[in-house]
Design an enzyme around this catalytic site. Structure first.
Site, short mmCIF file in Angstrom:
data_model
loop_
_atom_site.label_atom_id
_atom_site.label_comp_id
_atom_site.label_asym_id
_atom_site.label_seq_id
_atom_site.Cartn_x
_atom_site.Cartn_y
_atom_site.Cartn_z
N ARG A 95 -0.68 -8.38 -7.02
CA ARG A 95 -0.73 -8.97 -5.67
C ARG A 95 -1.72 -10.14 -5.68
NH1 ARG A 95 -2.34 -4.60 -1.46
NH2 ARG A 95 -0.20 -3.84 -1.76
N ARG A 111 -10.00 -7.45 1.81
CA ARG A 111 -8.79 -7.95 1.12
C ARG A 111 -8.32 -9.29 1.69
NH1 ARG A 111 -5.12 -2.84 -0.15
NH2 ARG A 111 -6.66 -1.54 -1.18
N LYS A 129 -10.57 0.66 1.50
CA LYS A 129 -10.08 -0.71 1.71
C LYS A 129 -10.57 -1.26 3.06
CE LYS A 129 -5.65 0.43 1.38
NZ LYS A 129 -4.19 0.61 1.57
N LYS A 160 -9.79 -4.63 5.87
CA LYS A 160 -8.85 -5.73 6.13
C LYS A 160 -9.30 -6.59 7.32
CE LYS A 160 -5.01 -3.17 4.25
NZ LYS A 160 -3.67 -2.61 4.48
N CYS A 193 8.70 -1.72 4.75
CA CYS A 193 7.81 -1.79 3.59
C CYS A 193 8.64 -1.68 2.31
CB CYS A 193 6.79 -0.66 3.64
SG CYS A 193 7.55 0.94 3.30
N CYS A 209 7.19 2.00 -5.08
CA CYS A 209 6.00 2.59 -4.47
C CYS A 209 5.87 4.06 -4.81
CB CYS A 209 6.03 2.42 -2.95
SG CYS A 209 4.57 3.16 -2.21
N CYS A 222 6.69 6.06 4.25
CA CYS A 222 5.70 7.14 4.37
C CYS A 222 4.71 6.75 5.47
CB CYS A 222 5.00 7.40 3.04
SG CYS A 222 3.59 6.32 2.72
N CYS A 281 2.55 0.64 5.87
CA CYS A 281 2.44 -0.72 5.32
C CYS A 281 3.22 -1.77 6.11
CB CYS A 281 2.87 -0.73 3.86
SG CYS A 281 1.81 0.33 2.86
FE1 SRM Z 1 0.11 -0.81 1.88
C1 SRM Z 1 -0.74 1.64 -0.27
C2 SRM Z 1 2.47 -1.91 -0.19
C3 SRM Z 1 0.37 -3.61 3.74
C4 SRM Z 1 -1.56 0.75 4.45
N1 SRM Z 1 0.71 -0.24 0.04
C5 SRM Z 1 0.20 0.77 -0.70
C6 SRM Z 1 0.79 0.75 -2.10
C7 SRM Z 1 -0.11 -0.08 -2.96
C8 SRM Z 1 1.07 2.14 -2.72
C9 SRM Z 1 0.02 2.74 -3.60
O1 SRM Z 1 -1.15 2.86 -3.20
O2 SRM Z 1 0.39 3.13 -4.71
C10 SRM Z 1 2.13 0.02 -1.81
C11 SRM Z 1 2.76 -0.71 -2.99
C12 SRM Z 1 4.26 -0.76 -2.84
C13 SRM Z 1 4.90 -1.70 -3.76
O3 SRM Z 1 5.65 -1.24 -4.65
O4 SRM Z 1 4.72 -2.91 -3.62
C14 SRM Z 1 1.76 -0.79 -0.60
N2 SRM Z 1 1.12 -2.49 1.71
C15 SRM Z 1 2.13 -2.73 0.84
C16 SRM Z 1 2.87 -4.01 1.16
C17 SRM Z 1 3.38 -4.74 -0.06
C18 SRM Z 1 4.02 -3.66 2.13
C19 SRM Z 1 5.04 -4.71 2.39
O5 SRM Z 1 6.19 -4.30 2.49
O6 SRM Z 1 4.73 -5.89 2.55
C20 SRM Z 1 1.77 -4.74 1.96
C21 SRM Z 1 0.85 -5.55 1.10
C22 SRM Z 1 -0.17 -6.26 1.93
C23 SRM Z 1 -1.05 -7.20 1.17
O7 SRM Z 1 -0.59 -8.28 0.81
O8 SRM Z 1 -2.24 -6.90 1.00
C24 SRM Z 1 1.01 -3.56 2.53
N3 SRM Z 1 -0.56 -1.37 3.72
C25 SRM Z 1 -0.23 -2.54 4.35
C26 SRM Z 1 -0.55 -2.45 5.74
C27 SRM Z 1 -0.26 -3.50 6.80
C28 SRM Z 1 -1.44 -4.38 7.08
O9 SRM Z 1 -2.47 -4.28 6.41
O10 SRM Z 1 -1.33 -5.19 7.98
C29 SRM Z 1 -1.09 -1.20 5.95
C30 SRM Z 1 -1.50 -0.59 7.31
C31 SRM Z 1 -2.79 -1.12 7.83
C32 SRM Z 1 -3.92 -0.32 7.30
O11 SRM Z 1 -4.39 -0.59 6.20
O12 SRM Z 1 -4.35 0.63 7.98
C33 SRM Z 1 -1.09 -0.53 4.67
N4 SRM Z 1 -1.02 0.88 2.04
C34 SRM Z 1 -1.55 1.37 3.20
C35 SRM Z 1 -2.15 2.66 2.93
C36 SRM Z 1 -2.86 3.58 3.96
C37 SRM Z 1 -4.29 3.22 4.14
C38 SRM Z 1 -5.01 4.22 5.00
O13 SRM Z 1 -5.93 3.82 5.69
O14 SRM Z 1 -4.69 5.40 4.97
C39 SRM Z 1 -1.91 2.93 1.56
C40 SRM Z 1 -2.32 4.18 0.78
C41 SRM Z 1 -3.77 4.21 0.45
O15 SRM Z 1 -4.52 3.25 0.63
O16 SRM Z 1 -4.18 5.27 -0.03
C42 SRM Z 1 -1.18 1.80 1.04
FE1 SF4 Z 2 4.72 2.82 -0.01
FE2 SF4 Z 2 4.25 4.22 2.17
FE3 SF4 Z 2 3.31 1.74 1.96
FE4 SF4 Z 2 5.86 2.11 2.28
S1 SF4 Z 2 4.29 2.70 3.76
S2 SF4 Z 2 4.92 0.74 0.75
S3 SF4 Z 2 6.24 3.98 1.18
S4 SF4 Z 2 2.68 3.46 0.73
#
Ligand code: SRM
Ligand code: SF4
Length: 567
Positions: A81, A150, A211, A213, A432, A438, A477, A481
């Site tokens: 990323r 980030r 993390k 943001k 997502c 993922c 899930c 995201c």
């Molecule tokens: Fe996310 C984890 C993809 C935005 C909350 N996210 C992941 C992972 C890295 C899975 C992992 O940990 O193994 C996913 C990778 C999937 C893949 O194959 O690419 C993933 N997140 C994404 C992306 C690519 C989704 C998308 O369809 O665009 C976004 C990348 C953003 C970036 O450029 O940095 C993405 N993730 C978000 C957002 C939206 C936002 O930030 O506006 C959230 C919700 C906001 C937040 O953070 O509360 C988000 N991602 C999570 C979480 C839950 C965090 C938590 O507080 O519990 C995880 C899991 C974790 O961190 O343990 C996670």
């Molecule tokens: Fe993966 Fe869940 Fe984030 Fe979708 S919402 S990219 S399934 S961690």
């Protein structure tokens, strides 16, 4: 007392804290891991550390069972990323990002919900070269993931506001200010000289508990979903000038099914800061979280839980103590929506900006349209920018009037629609990544959303709602995201083909939705929605959005605060 809490305490703190402390400022054993030819993966402790460098280890989940049967290790590869503050890349950079995708990854580029580029399917042997390639283009992947601040988001469209350029500069300044200072990244990925361990003046040895943001929004557009961020800055304009920002804190989407101690949360507005206070405020919100965040239980470690534990007043007074001054009272502002505005727009200098609808941000060539190739061809004749929107779309920005016709010709040659043929619901939908890359996905999202929207569109047409923009967000899930808990219709994966259905978020991104039906399949989802859509069609008020209607009509209770989410 605060600093004491950041000191690693093996008797209390989670294993991840130990990995960070022992990593020599994020070096760990990444270099030997990369050189190990026996496996396509990296060592266990390095799995956590590579995230700070913008990398996740993954395996193709479509192939997992087959490989297991053949007694092969999973087909490991890496997702990279980039850090792209405000989502802005030059045409030249865009071409370089696309080249890297063709040469080293699965051949597609993925635009994310936080305005970044992602590459999937990069094998270990190609990791260093790919990262070096990103750096050569003057972008990087530092802190794109990991327990640090980030990618900093900001509104992507320059023509919408005179203060846009200034706010965009602030997104870069905040991003730079909060970057980790370790030289590990340069040593490992760019063969930089080995230096003595660098101190981390803001983060310390254990970085943040989780993390973090940050986003900046320029009202009236909330396309960055400011309230889903740990830290937010809402631009305040007076007499055409940027005078400062309202500061928000404590937003987040992540939660776990069946665990009510976890919940999504809308950020609170803390107050107003002037421009000369911005970096100090950002740094000190980070420091309060560093010192008071939960380091024992990672799922309760985000700033939103710290704020609910301290109480908003407790948190604010701690912040004011760290800052040495108090934030001024918040100024008034208004948001109108949190989506993108598609199509061509001309700015006051005569230049054009084109927002393209990109399904789930996936830039790939298919039988029907050659999106990947077409965009590279456009980049070759265009010397403006490619801007990633926070809704996974792409804005080809600052197109000179003299090449507009050429761009249009290329769009048509490569069958790239600008979204004019899509329904408002599709244009307002997000999914997502989920399967196959993922590791946390429980159900499909990106690959399933187009079909689901087809069904929903049919249903909406049945009730003459085809012109209504309802914002639909689907994730595989509950990590959230695609910010599903801010969807007027939110679908969150529970198991293959099964989703929880959430309703009642606002159209402007300032109210969460709530669970309406649990663990249901497509047929059940459509059956649950049909009577509501019928009623909405018959008895909605003028300009009333679906998310507001389901609350007024008593289908679901409004969630005013994250703590009400499960109530
Ligand atoms: Fe996310 C984890 C993809 C935005 C909350 N996210 C992941 C992972 C890295 C899975 C992992 O940990 O193994 C996913 C990778 C999937 C893949 O194959 O690419 C993933 N997140 C994404 C992306 C690519 C989704 C998308 O369809 O665009 C976004 C990348 C953003 C970036 O450029 O940095 C993405 N993730 C978000 C957002 C939206 C936002 O930030 O506006 C959230 C919700 C906001 C937040 O953070 O509360 C988000 N991602 C999570 C979480 C839950 C965090 C938590 O507080 O519990 C995880 C899991 C974790 O961190 O343990 C996670
Ligand atoms: Fe993966 Fe869940 Fe984030 Fe979708 S919402 S990219 S399934 S961690």
């Amino acid at each position: 007392m605060a600093i004491e809490q950041t000191k690693y305490d093996p008797s209390k703190h989670s294993d991840v804290e130990k990995i960070k402390v022992e990593s020599d400022y994020l070096r760990g054993t990444i270099t030997p891991s990369l050189k190990n030819p026996i496996t396509g993966s990296v060592a266990d402790d390095d799995l956590m550390l590579i995230k700070f460098h913008g990398i996740y280890q993954q395996d193709d989940r479509d192939l997992r069972n087959e490989r297991r049967k053949q007694k092969l290790e999973p087909l490991y590869s890496f997702m990279i990323r980039a850090r792209v503050p405000g989502g802005v890349a030059s045409s030249e950079q865009y071409i370089q990002m696309a080249d890297l995708a063709t040469t080293y990854s699965s051949g597609s580029l993925r635009l994310t919900t936080r305005q970044a580029f992602q590459w999937h399917g990069v094998f270990k042997r190609n990791l260093k070269t790919t990262i070096a390639g990103i750096n050569k283009s003057m972008l990087d992947t530092i802190a794109a993931c990991g327990d640090v601040n980030r990618n900093v988001m900001s509104n992507p469209l320059p023509e919408t506001s005179k203060i846009h350029a200034e706010v965009f500069e602030w997104s870069k300044k905040i991003s730079e200010h909060l970057l980790p200072k370790t030289k590990a990244y340069h040593e490992i990925w760019l063969d930089g000289e080995k230096v003595e361990s660098t101190q981390e003046p803001i983060y310390g040895q254990t970085y943040l508990p989780r993390k973090f943001k940050t986003a900046l929004a320029i009202p009236p557009f909330n396309d960055v979903d400011i309230f889903a961020n740990d830290l937010g800055f809402i631009a305040i304009e007076e007499k055409g000038k940027l005078v400062g920002f309202n500061v928000t804190a404590g937003g987040g989407m992540g939660s776990s099914h069946g665990d009510d101690s976890t919940y999504p949360r809308i950020a609170d507005v803390l107050g107003f800061c002037t421009l000369d206070q911005v970096l100090e405020v950002a740094e000190n919100v980070v420091k309060v979280q560093r010192d008071f965040g939960n380091r024992e239980v990672r799922k309760l470690a985000r700033l939103k839980y710290t704020i609910d534990r301290l109480g908003i007043d407790g948190f604010k007074s701690q912040l004011h103590e760290y800052l040495g001054f108090e934030l001024a009272p918040a100024k008034s502002y208004d948001f109108v929506h949190n989506g993108d505005r598609y199509g061509w727009m001309q700015d006051e200098n005569g230049n054009w900006h084109l927002t393209l609808y990109i399904h789930s941000g996936r830039i790939v060539d298919t039988e029907e349209k050659k999106l990947f190739t077409g965009l590279v061809e456009i980049a070759k004749i265009h010397d403006g920018e490619f801007r990633i929107s926070p809704n996974q779309n792409l804005i080809i920005s600052n197109i000179k009037p003299k090449i507009k016709a050429k761009v249009e010709k290329l769009l048509s040659t490569y069958q790239i629609s600008i979204g004019e043929t899509e329904t408002p619901t599709r244009l307002n939908s997000l999914a997502c990544v989920a399967f196959p890359t993922c590791s946390l996905a429980m159900a499909e999202a990106e690959r399933y959303l187009p079909d689901f929207i087809n069904r929903l569109d049919e249903l909406m047409a049945k009730y003459s709602l085809q012109e209504q923009p309802i914002n639909v967000r689907m994730t595989g899930c509950p990590n959230g995201c695609a910010r599903p808990f801010l969807g007027e219709i939110g679908m969150v994966g529970k198991a293959p083909g099964k989703y929880n259905l959430y309703l009642g978020a606002s159209h402007i991104g300032n109210r969460l939705n709530k669970l309406y039906k649990e663990n249901i399949n497509e047929k059940q989802i459509l059956e649950a929605l049909e009577p509501l859509l019928k009623d909405y069609s018959e008895s909605r008020h003028e300009n009333e959005h679906f998310g507001d209607f389901v609350i007024r009509a008593n289908y679901i209770k409004a969630v005013n605060n994250g703590l009400d989410f499960h109530a």
